[in-house]
Motif scaffolding. Structure first.
Motif, mmCIF file in Angstrom:
data_model
loop_
_atom_site.group_PDB
_atom_site.id
_atom_site.type_symbol
_atom_site.label_atom_id
_atom_site.label_comp_id
_atom_site.label_asym_id
_atom_site.label_seq_id
_atom_site.Cartn_x
_atom_site.Cartn_y
_atom_site.Cartn_z
ATOM 1 N N ILE A 1 0.816 -1.307 0.030
ATOM 2 C CA ILE A 1 0.163 0.002 0.142
ATOM 3 C C ILE A 1 0.966 1.182 0.159
ATOM 4 O O ILE A 1 1.946 1.287 0.739
ATOM 5 C CB ILE A 1 -0.900 0.134 1.294
ATOM 6 N N ASN A 2 0.513 2.244 -0.862
ATOM 7 C CA ASN A 2 1.418 3.371 -1.067
ATOM 8 C C ASN A 2 1.169 4.369 0.290
ATOM 9 O O ASN A 2 0.670 5.568 -0.166
ATOM 10 C CB ASN A 2 1.178 3.875 -2.346
ATOM 11 N N PHE A 3 1.328 4.030 1.226
ATOM 12 C CA PHE A 3 1.138 4.938 2.447
ATOM 13 C C PHE A 3 2.015 5.686 2.730
ATOM 14 O O PHE A 3 3.138 5.819 2.255
ATOM 15 C CB PHE A 3 0.586 3.677 3.942
ATOM 16 N N LYS A 4 1.740 6.862 3.726
ATOM 17 C CA LYS A 4 2.519 7.528 4.512
ATOM 18 C C LYS A 4 2.346 7.603 6.002
ATOM 19 O O LYS A 4 1.183 7.831 6.106
ATOM 20 C CB LYS A 4 2.566 9.098 3.667
ATOM 21 N N HIS A 5 3.284 7.069 6.467
ATOM 22 C CA HIS A 5 3.247 6.962 8.025
ATOM 23 C C HIS A 5 2.712 8.252 8.592
ATOM 24 O O HIS A 5 3.458 9.367 8.209
ATOM 25 C CB HIS A 5 4.566 6.313 8.506
ATOM 26 N N GLY A 6 1.811 8.271 9.449
ATOM 27 C CA GLY A 6 1.444 9.525 9.944
ATOM 28 C C GLY A 6 0.347 10.490 9.284
ATOM 29 O O GLY A 6 -0.170 11.473 9.815
ATOM 30 N N GLU A 7 0.204 9.958 8.141
ATOM 31 C CA GLU A 7 -0.878 10.854 7.207
ATOM 32 C C GLU A 7 -2.090 9.824 6.738
ATOM 33 O O GLU A 7 -3.168 10.265 7.234
ATOM 34 C CB GLU A 7 -0.141 11.139 5.882
ATOM 35 N N SER A 8 -1.673 8.711 6.421
ATOM 36 C CA SER A 8 -2.837 7.812 5.891
ATOM 37 C C SER A 8 -2.956 6.366 6.715
ATOM 38 O O SER A 8 -3.793 5.816 6.495
ATOM 39 C CB SER A 8 -2.737 7.478 4.177
ATOM 40 N N ILE A 9 -1.879 6.123 7.630
ATOM 41 C CA ILE A 9 -1.995 4.883 8.384
ATOM 42 C C ILE A 9 -0.734 5.302 9.409
ATOM 43 O O ILE A 9 0.065 6.051 9.270
ATOM 44 C CB ILE A 9 -1.397 3.813 7.475
ATOM 45 N N LEU A 10 -0.906 4.582 10.329
ATOM 46 C CA LEU A 10 -0.111 4.610 11.418
ATOM 47 C C LEU A 10 1.004 3.110 11.509
ATOM 48 O O LEU A 10 0.286 2.180 11.506
ATOM 49 C CB LEU A 10 -0.474 4.814 12.721
ATOM 50 N N ILE A 11 2.253 3.392 11.404
ATOM 51 C CA ILE A 11 3.030 1.978 11.385
ATOM 52 C C ILE A 11 3.597 1.992 12.887
ATOM 53 O O ILE A 11 4.283 2.651 13.215
ATOM 54 C CB ILE A 11 4.120 2.094 10.236
ATOM 55 N N ALA A 12 3.524 0.637 13.377
ATOM 56 C CA ALA A 12 3.951 0.241 14.502
ATOM 57 C C ALA A 12 4.569 -1.243 14.456
ATOM 58 O O ALA A 12 4.092 -1.958 14.006
ATOM 59 C CB ALA A 12 2.837 0.292 15.478
ATOM 60 N N ASN A 13 5.981 -1.309 14.744
ATOM 61 C CA ASN A 13 6.527 -2.516 14.339
ATOM 62 C C ASN A 13 7.025 -3.268 15.905
ATOM 63 O O ASN A 13 7.653 -4.405 15.739
ATOM 64 C CB ASN A 13 7.704 -2.456 13.670
ATOM 65 N N ASN A 14 6.627 -2.698 16.955
ATOM 66 C CA ASN A 14 7.123 -3.478 18.131
ATOM 67 C C ASN A 14 5.983 -3.043 19.222
ATOM 68 O O ASN A 14 5.089 -1.971 18.935
ATOM 69 C CB ASN A 14 8.635 -3.135 18.491
ATOM 70 N N ALA A 15 6.281 -3.558 20.283
ATOM 71 C CA ALA A 15 5.231 -3.273 21.479
ATOM 72 C C ALA A 15 5.200 -1.772 21.850
ATOM 73 O O ALA A 15 3.987 -1.116 22.093
ATOM 74 C CB ALA A 15 5.275 -4.264 22.595
ATOM 75 N N ASP A 16 6.293 -1.164 21.780
ATOM 76 C CA ASP A 16 6.381 -0.025 22.404
ATOM 77 C C ASP A 16 5.524 1.220 21.302
ATOM 78 O O ASP A 16 4.961 1.997 21.769
ATOM 79 C CB ASP A 16 7.621 0.625 22.640
ATOM 80 N N GLU A 17 5.911 0.791 20.158
ATOM 81 C CA GLU A 17 5.276 1.743 19.198
ATOM 82 C C GLU A 17 3.867 1.450 19.041
ATOM 83 O O GLU A 17 3.066 2.481 18.877
ATOM 84 C CB GLU A 17 6.111 1.398 17.619
ATOM 85 N N PHE A 18 3.330 0.095 19.139
ATOM 86 C CA PHE A 18 1.887 -0.030 19.252
ATOM 87 C C PHE A 18 1.255 0.498 20.098
ATOM 88 O O PHE A 18 0.167 1.098 20.160
ATOM 89 C CB PHE A 18 1.438 -1.479 19.268
ATOM 90 N N TYR A 19 1.816 0.575 21.463
ATOM 91 C CA TYR A 19 1.314 1.295 22.570
ATOM 92 C C TYR A 19 1.326 2.669 22.430
ATOM 93 O O TYR A 19 -0.182 3.179 22.774
ATOM 94 C CB TYR A 19 2.163 0.951 23.750
ATOM 95 N N ASN A 20 2.194 3.120 22.097
ATOM 96 C CA ASN A 20 2.273 4.742 21.861
ATOM 97 C C ASN A 20 1.085 5.337 20.729
ATOM 98 O O ASN A 20 0.394 6.060 20.840
ATOM 99 C CB ASN A 20 3.316 5.234 21.523
ATOM 100 N N ALA A 21 1.114 4.374 19.576
ATOM 101 C CA ALA A 21 0.090 4.705 18.385
ATOM 102 C C ALA A 21 -1.332 4.641 19.090
ATOM 103 O O ALA A 21 -2.352 5.309 18.929
ATOM 104 C CB ALA A 21 0.377 3.756 17.537
ATOM 105 N N VAL A 22 -1.589 3.438 19.745
ATOM 106 C CA VAL A 22 -2.989 3.181 20.299
ATOM 107 C C VAL A 22 -3.365 4.223 21.291
ATOM 108 O O VAL A 22 -4.302 4.857 21.393
ATOM 109 C CB VAL A 22 -3.213 1.824 20.821
ATOM 110 N N LEU A 23 -2.490 4.570 22.234
ATOM 111 C CA LEU A 23 -2.763 5.634 22.924
ATOM 112 C C LEU A 23 -2.850 6.973 22.416
ATOM 113 O O LEU A 23 -3.958 7.600 22.715
ATOM 114 C CB LEU A 23 -1.533 5.974 24.034
ATOM 115 N N LYS A 24 -2.237 7.471 21.410
ATOM 116 C CA LYS A 24 -2.589 8.668 20.638
ATOM 117 C C LYS A 24 -3.709 8.774 20.221
ATOM 118 O O LYS A 24 -4.477 9.763 20.246
ATOM 119 C CB LYS A 24 -1.306 8.796 19.827
#
Length: 398
Positions: free
Chosen positions: A335-358
């Motif tokens: 998918i020709n996404f831009k992280h933080g614009e059309s989707i959020l990319i999270a590749n580990n537990a910390d990144e997932f936690y922060n993205a969900v919390l945001k």
């Protein structure tokens, strides 16, 4: 054009990734004035329910053939000592091959399209019976799915066995890649992989197309915030991903800072997943009657895939429904996404936690990501545009 499509399972109803891709392909071809025939293996495990006839069947020529892909423990153990891949071999049936050969004798086609690796065991019979050009659509590079699954396993026996499957499937895939007249892939990553394998066959990247008229966002019906997962758990990467998410974030959702209700829906959810359910916090819903209505009712979609390949249909559907999606890089492949614009990319537990919390804390941010996702689908995944590219590919190899 007259097009024959072969599938390893009945693509009705369109309630999962494979059926949606096949169904949308057929719809697009019909809308562009082409004649479509479909012959499907009818795997018994997918037909437990009595289903309403799909209206698409009235517009195509359709045949199906019942097949039982279950194997005994004796067959399973004995297969370990052969060089064959049982998860491919189990889709071969002499009766289906006979039906297919007779159909090819009775009809003339411009294109025969094989939907995925599991109908490729019939390639030799097709070649003997027809001079029609054959297109292979690679839904995944299958051996990469098994290899990535093996990499995630800690159990040495499971890791060994999954690596064994990966090696066997890879041997099978690589022997076949130059035996087709054309190959369609969903992602640039898959094209690059196939080229690295020495593929000389003409190839085209064709993303998943969706009928956007079916995807009508309804913000007024959306529970904000709410977190959800939607996917079939008989596909191992989905199950692995949601188990990883539960193991990492179940406590945070039930007792911690992630103050959001979490809904899990999809086909073939194992009974043991009921243990994750917590009243008012975590809901294990199983199969839903209307997947799009379910997506519409929730605000934040998670796709925690740690393995797999190809392009994820559920992400395309979620973006078309204007959802804010949090995915791993593997989940969003192609998918020709831009992280933080059309989707959020999270590749580990910390990144997932922060993205969900945001997303839980900032409804407006969430809404903006979803709106941008919908625009991306309109630009690059409209079924009419994808079908035009597919037909152009057909014509280039005839």
């Amino acid at each position: 054009m007259r097009i024959l499509i072969l599938t390893h399972r009945v693509p009705f109803p369109q309630n999962g990734g494979y059926p949606i891709v096949v169904g949308n392909t057929i719809k697009g071809l019909i809308n562009h004035g082409h004649e479509v025939s479909l012959i499907s293996l009818n795997v018994k495990k997918h037909t437990d329910k009595v289903l309403e006839p799909d209206e698409l069947l009235r517009k195509i020529k359709y045949k199906e053939y019942d097949i039982d892909t279950r194997i005994s423990w004796i067959e399973f153990v004995s297969n370990i000592f052969t060089k064959n891949s049982y998860n491919i071999d189990k889709y071969y049936d002499a009766g289906f091959e006979k039906l297919l050969v007779q159909n090819l004798k009775d009809n003339e086609y411009d294109i025969i399209q094989l939907e995925g690796l599991f109908v490729v065991p019939y390639l030799a019979a097709i070649r003997k019976s027809s001079k029609t050009r054959i297109v292979y659509r690679a839904h995944n590079i299958e051996h990469q799915v098994w290899r990535r699954l093996a990499q995630q396993k800690g159990d040495p026996i499971k890791k060994w066995y999954l690596n064994l499957l990966a090696r066997r499937v890879k041997t099978y895939e690589l022997e076949l890649l130059n035996k087709f007249d054309g190959i369609a892939v969903f992602t640039g990553q898959d094209k690059a992989s196939m080229l690295s394998f020495g593929t000389k066959t003409p190839m085209r990247v064709l993303p998943i197309g969706v009928d956007l008229a079916m995807y009508i966002p309804a913000p007024a019906k959306t529970e904000c915030p709410s977190l959800f997962f939607l996917g079939s758990l008989d596909w191992l990467p989905n199950r692995e991903g949601i188990e990883w998410f539960m193991n990492n974030f179940h406590k945070d959702i039930v007792d911690g800072e992630l103050k959001v209700k979490f809904y899990v829906a999809g086909n073939n959810i194992p009974e043991e997943f009921d243990e994750y359910e917590v009243p008012g916090k975590v809901f294990i819903q199983g199969e839903v009657d209307d997947a799009l209505e379910f997506i519409n009712s929730k605000s934040i979609m998670i796709v925690p895939l740690l393995s797999g390949g190809g392009m994820r249909v559920k992400i395309v559907e979620g973006m078309a429904m204007q959802k804010c999606i949090i995915s791993t890089t593997i989940g969003a492949e192609g998918i020709n996404f831009k992280h933080g614009e059309s989707i959020l990319i999270a590749n580990n537990a910390d990144e997932f936690y922060n993205a969900v919390l945001k997303c839980v804390r900032d409804e407006e941010y969430c809404r903006t990501i979803g709106e941008n996702a919908r625009k991306l689908m309109e630009e690059q995944h409209d079924i009419n545009k994808v079908t035009e590219s597919l037909v152009d590919f057909y014509r280039s190899i005839i």
